[in-house]
Design a protein around this motif. Structure first.
Motif, short mmCIF file in Angstrom:
data_model
loop_
_atom_site.label_atom_id
_atom_site.label_comp_id
_atom_site.label_asym_id
_atom_site.label_seq_id
_atom_site.Cartn_x
_atom_site.Cartn_y
_atom_site.Cartn_z
N GLY A 33 41.48 47.90 33.50
CA GLY A 33 42.37 48.14 32.38
C GLY A 33 41.65 48.55 31.10
N LEU A 34 40.42 49.07 31.23
CA LEU A 34 39.68 49.50 30.03
C LEU A 34 40.29 50.77 29.47
CD1 LEU A 34 35.94 48.95 31.00
CD2 LEU A 34 37.47 47.43 29.76
N PRO A 35 40.35 50.90 28.16
CA PRO A 35 40.85 52.13 27.55
C PRO A 35 39.94 53.30 27.88
CG PRO A 35 40.76 50.33 25.95
CD PRO A 35 40.04 49.87 27.16
N TYR A 125 42.48 45.15 25.11
CA TYR A 125 42.68 45.07 26.56
C TYR A 125 42.33 43.65 26.99
CZ TYR A 125 37.63 45.78 26.43
OH TYR A 125 36.28 45.67 26.13
N ALA A 126 42.83 43.26 28.15
CA ALA A 126 42.61 41.91 28.66
C ALA A 126 41.33 41.84 29.47
CB ALA A 126 43.78 41.47 29.52
N VAL A 127 40.57 40.79 29.28
CA VAL A 127 39.35 40.58 30.06
C VAL A 127 39.64 39.71 31.27
CG1 VAL A 127 37.03 39.58 30.03
CG2 VAL A 127 37.84 40.89 28.07
N ASP A 128 40.60 38.85 31.16
CA ASP A 128 40.90 37.89 32.23
C ASP A 128 41.97 38.43 33.18
OD1 ASP A 128 42.95 37.76 30.43
OD2 ASP A 128 42.97 35.59 30.30
N LYS A 129 41.96 39.74 33.38
CA LYS A 129 42.94 40.38 34.25
C LYS A 129 42.81 39.80 35.67
CE LYS A 129 44.43 44.91 35.77
NZ LYS A 129 44.10 46.30 35.89
N ALA A 130 43.89 39.28 36.18
CA ALA A 130 43.88 38.67 37.51
C ALA A 130 43.96 39.69 38.60
CB ALA A 130 45.04 37.68 37.62
#
Length: 130
Positions: A33-35, A125-130
């Motif tokens: 999910g990185l830009p 963006y979220a780092v803890d993306k499951a």
């Protein structure tokens, strides 16, 4: 956050940096999910005599070393590895034996970015993306 180092022989990288950069960034965006604009990549072009590897690797042998904030699940990290291998094989015609990927996770507090420790940064963006 992801910092990517790409190690390969100079003659193989010649003319492929742009395609590799796009491919890697597309995988980072899809899996993590990185830009798209958050691209941190370093190409390390080596002479053949400076890149010693087993005989079952070819002159196209490529190593990706990706440093990440810790926090992503095992499934997300495996998805990134699988995407990279699939696209490197299909789009750049790299044999799977010539692809090596290492993910190195580091606590955000151990990064210094834009004058702050990484755990004090506001991210889009979220780092803890499951």
């Amino acid at each position: 956050m992801a910092q990517v180092k790409i190690y390969a022989r100079r003659e193989w990288l010649q003319g492929r940096r742009g395609a590799l950069s796009e491919l890697i960034q597309s995988c980072l965006a899809e899996a993590l999910g990185l830009p798209a604009e958050k691209r941190f990549q370093r190409f390390i072009a080596l002479e053949a005599e400076d890149f010693i590897h087993p005989a079952d690797r070819s002159e196209r042998y490529t190593i990706l070393e990706i440093h990440l904030f810790e926090g992503r699940s095992v499934d997300v990290r495996k998805q990134l590895i699988r995407l990279l291998i699939a696209r490197l094989s299909a789009q750049l015609e790299l044999h799977v034996n010539d692809i090596e990927i290492t993910l190195v996770e580091t606590p955000r507090a151990n990064w210094g970015i834009r004058g702050l420790p990484g755990d004090e940064l506001a991210l889009n963006y979220a780092v803890d993306k499951a």
